[in-house]
Write an enzyme that holds these catalytic residues in place. Structure first.
Site, PDB file in Angstrom:
ATOM      1  N   GLU A 120       0.794  -1.222   0.000  1.00 40.23           N
ATOM      2  CA  GLU A 120       0.000   0.000   0.000  1.00 40.23           C
ATOM      3  C   GLU A 120       0.831   1.279   0.000  1.00 40.23           C
ATOM      4  O   GLU A 120       0.383   2.306  -0.499  1.00 40.23           O
ATOM      5  CB  GLU A 120      -0.954   0.013   1.215  1.00 40.23           C
ATOM      6  CG  GLU A 120      -2.032  -1.047   1.175  1.00 40.23           C
ATOM      7  CD  GLU A 120      -3.032  -0.835   0.043  1.00 40.23           C
ATOM      8  OE1 GLU A 120      -3.295   0.336  -0.307  1.00 40.23           O
ATOM      9  OE2 GLU A 120      -3.531  -1.834  -0.509  1.00 40.23           O
TER      10      GLU A 120
ATOM     11  N   SER B 289     -55.332 -19.153  20.226  1.00 40.81           N
ATOM     12  CA  SER B 289     -55.486 -20.109  21.330  1.00 40.81           C
ATOM     13  C   SER B 289     -54.351 -20.065  22.342  1.00 40.81           C
ATOM     14  O   SER B 289     -54.405 -20.770  23.362  1.00 40.81           O
ATOM     15  CB  SER B 289     -55.613 -21.523  20.761  1.00 40.81           C
ATOM     16  OG  SER B 289     -56.744 -21.598  19.918  1.00 40.81           O
TER      17      SER B 289
END
Length: 753
Positions: free
Chosen positions: A183, A463
């Site tokens: 880099e 339910s």
């Protein structure tokens, strides 16, 4: 021209000082990223839990614990495995012939002066269970032991990321050299920008036609932290000025260290991988300090484009780029020819088995909302949650697999999928003993939708409400003055109910009615007519009161339809109320957070459950025995048929319009809630048995089986009664091929037959 030069200088000076002020505020404090840290719950080991030395060792190796010999002193982050004889020698404890060995460790966060007293030991039985747990030294028996709480994620605001801050001293020289080689080879020489690098990039762009950047490490740091990646002249100008400023204020070591901590290194599900410390863990499951040349060169390769050079998804690209890094390192004399050749031959890492990356953010969303409700700001906190990563992963997979299967094999749901409607669901799991919530799956995938249905969804429960109707009855007497019991006969016949000027005629599923049936039979088969008749007898207001006491906070109106759950609740309310049932009427307030610490290490929150007995344990025990029949031979009977056979109780929930399907069930240890439905309220035509039960069963086979196959501990004041075939036939409780010929029920003393 003179005016233009003066103006340019003026702009430059102004830019310099304004940008310097902006940078200084962040740089001088060195707080480049201050995330909120979230820790998953530690792995909990209890006596009689299913486990063995191999399973336990693998779990600790994933957290980078170090193995030691059994006779060596353990320090923080150490463990040893030992045979029965070695255990006896080390622990000064005689083990019997069924105990095959032991595993001992010290967690990493233990204070140095407490290492010896913090050693935890698991003793394994030959049936793959934990027979004894010790804490010492001196060693003493304890019921449970706890592993290390793993760091799960960090957030900046609502942005999820993975980051582990490291010092430059923890970075191997090969990693530093690798990143500089590829880099910024002149990093140690330039003053923030590299004219040589810029010129080289321009020449390559012209001669090859390929875009190549000339950014230095300093410029990349500025761009990553201060600026955006937009390609404008203004942004590039600011980058140049700020890079020079940065170099004038900080030395190369400080700049490189910061760069290695903030650089973007890829994506793990919704989590950004930031910095080398997190990248080392994600790509190699190692600490950064332990990386070798081939691993350092791969990290340097990834930096340029984490998506393009991802070793898991694009291995050919990653290998090619890694070779380029090694060539650059060799060209700069950072490595030898032989080192380069050996590193180039090394295999790429395998993709990790990611735990719950798609749904864990739902859990962390629940954590944030809990702390927000307590008016505790989360920014900068270390938050220790109760998240069980393995259970979260299992729940995520169980839900996703079932929903995927329905969208492929169910004709109606497949048709809705083709029209763009995606079936959704939730799973919530709580530990009955502690009140802590271990699992929150709020949808199929957090990246697809951030709506947390498990916390914010408000749906009809159907339910799911029925157990509270039957519990209210068990607390009261029949019109004849006799106490209700599991075998009190109910009238399951269709009838019209007039209430506040309206007429309502509830129907059973399939429009089939059973006449006179005992309470347990009506509940296990989810008979609507019998339940509504019972609810009207015992009083709708009484049912509302019981539901609120057990943990329902939503407004409940005393209408007849209340008995069939024709109202909306949050799933967390269902979890809270069903955990209260599982605990025999002992309500423990649920929590997603165990504790939270501020930046100074001071506790700003600690979970202390407010335990209170809200109903008579013997009465609740009678209800639980009825709910067990739901799973043994009722609407949840597919659970044991499909492989989960530990004692459990629960209730299916299906709304009248078939838009919501639930199953809420519990063992003595865990309560698990499942919901399936559409966000836009489309009909899926599923029942609780076809929508919720398969998810619950699959999950509990994986996680519920960790625990002993214990039945519920029935409290004092109860009587266990087994009803034989003749009694059941007399009660009209043998009407289907799957109805058993004997049933075990719990009665409150004084109500037994």
């Amino acid at each position: 021209m003179t005016l233009a030069i003066i103006a340019g200088l003026g702009v430059g000076v102004y830019s310099y000082f304004s940008l310097e002020k902006e940078m200084s505020q962040k740089l001088e404090s060195k707080r480049f990223i201050v995330p909120t840290e979230y820790y998953a719950g530690p792995r909990v080991f209890s006596v009689r839990n299913s486990s063995n030395s191999e399973i336990v060792e693998n779990a600790f190796l994933k957290q980078n614990f170090r193995r030691r010999d059994y006779d060596q002193r353990l320090l923080q982050g150490d463990y040893f495995l030992a045979t029965r004889e070695q255990c006896s020698a080390r622990l000064q404890l005689q083990l019997d012939e069924n105990q095959v060995g032991c595993f001992a460790w010290v967690n990493k966060d233990v204070e140095t002066d407490k290492v010896d007293s913090s050693i935890q030991v698991l003793v394994f039985q030959n049936d793959n269970t934990i027979s004894k747990i010790l804490l010492g030294a001196p060693f003493q028996e304890v019921p449970s032991a706890f592993g290390e709480a793993p760091l799960l994620a960090q957030y900046i605001g609502n942005e999820p990321l993975m980051q582990k801050t490291v010092t430059l001293g923890e970075v191997p020289p090969t990693c530093s050299n690798a990143i500089m080689a590829i880099e910024d080879a002149q990093f140690l020489e330039h003053g923030g920008i590299s004219i040589k690098g810029i010129m080289r990039a321009i020449v390559k762009n012209i001669t090859t036609g390929r875009k190549e950047g000339g950014s230095t490490i300093t410029q990349q740091l500025v761009k990553n932290y201060f600026l955006t990646s937009e390609r404008t002249f203004k942004r590039k100008y600011n980058e140049f000025i700020m890079s020079i400023l940065l170099e004038s204020r900080f030395n190369k070591d400080e700049i490189l260290e910061t760069y290695l901590n903030v650089i973007y290194m890829g994506q793990n599900g919704p989590f950004q991988v930031r910095g080398y410390g997190a990248a080392a863990r994600y790509y190699f499951n190692k600490e950064l300090s332990d990386l070798e040349l081939h691993e350092c060169s791969l990290l340097a390769a990834i930096v340029n484009s984490p998506g393009l050079y991802n070793p898991f998804k694009k291995p050919a690209n990653a290998e090619r780029r890694r070779r380029l890094v090694l060539d650059k390192m060799k060209g700069l004399d950072f490595i030898t020819e032989s080192q380069m050749a050996e590193a180039a031959k090394a295999s790429l890492p395998s993709a990790p088995v990611t735990l719950a990356t798609e749904t864990a953010p739902y859990y962390l969303d629940a954590v944030r909302k809990q702390l927000d409700s307590l008016k505790i700001p989360v920014e900068g906190l270390r938050i220790y949650t109760a998240l069980d990563l393995e259970a979260q992963q299992a729940a995520q997979e169980s839900l996703r697999n079932h929903l995927d299967n329905l969208e492929k094999s169910n004709k109606h749901i497949k048709g809705l999928k083709e029209k763009g409607s995606s079936l959704e669901g939730i799973v919530l799991v709580g530990d009955n003993r502690s009140g802590l919530v271990n699992v929150v799956v709020g949808g199929r995938n957090y990246r697809m939708t951030q709506f947390n249905r498990a916390i914010d969804g408000h749906r009809q429960v159907g339910s799911t409400m029925k157990p509270f109707v039957y519990l209210t009855a068990l607390m009261n007497e029949t019109p004849e003055g006799k106490p209700f019991s599991p075998i009190t006969l109910l009238n399951d016949e269709k009838q019209s109910i007039k209430y506040e000027g309206q007429t309502w005629a509830p129907e059973n599923y399939g429009k089939k009615y059973y006449g006179q049936v005992p309470m347990f039979y009506a509940l296990k088969n989810s008979m609507n007519a019998a339940t509504v008749n019972l609810g009207m007898q015992v009083g709708l207001g009484n049912i509302v009161d019981i539901a609120h006491k057990f943990g329902v906070d939503s407004e409940l109106k005393a209408f007849p339809s209340l008995t069939l759950g024709a109202f909306e609740m949050y799933p967390r309310e269902v979890l809270q109320s069903y955990m209260t049932i599982a605990n025999m009427g002992l309500r423990k307030d649920i929590s997603f957070v165990r504790k939270a610490l501020n930046a100074d290490g001071k506790e700003v929150y600690t979970f202390n459950p407010n335990d209170r007995q809200v109903e008579d344990p013997a009465t609740v025990a009678s209800l639980i025995s009825m709910m067990k029949q739901v799973i043994i031979s009722g609407s949840g009977r597919a659970i044991p048929l499909n492989g989960f056979t530990n004692p459990a109780a629960g209730k299916t929930g299906t709304t009248n319009d078939n838009k919501d399907a639930w199953f809420s069930g519990f063992t003595p240890y865990l309560t698990t809630i499942v919901w399936v439905g559409y966000d836009n309220n489309l009909q899926h035509k599923l029942t609780g048995a076809s929508g919720g039960v398969p998810v619950w069963t699959d999950f509990m086979k994986k996680i519920g089986s960790r625990y002993p196959a214990d039945d519920f501990a029935w409290p004092e004041g109860t009587v266990k009664v087994t009803l034989d075939e003749d009694t059941l036939k007399a009660l009209n409780a043998v009407q289907a091929p799957f109805d058993p010929t004997s049933v075990e029920l719990i009665f409150r003393k004084g109500t037994e037959p």
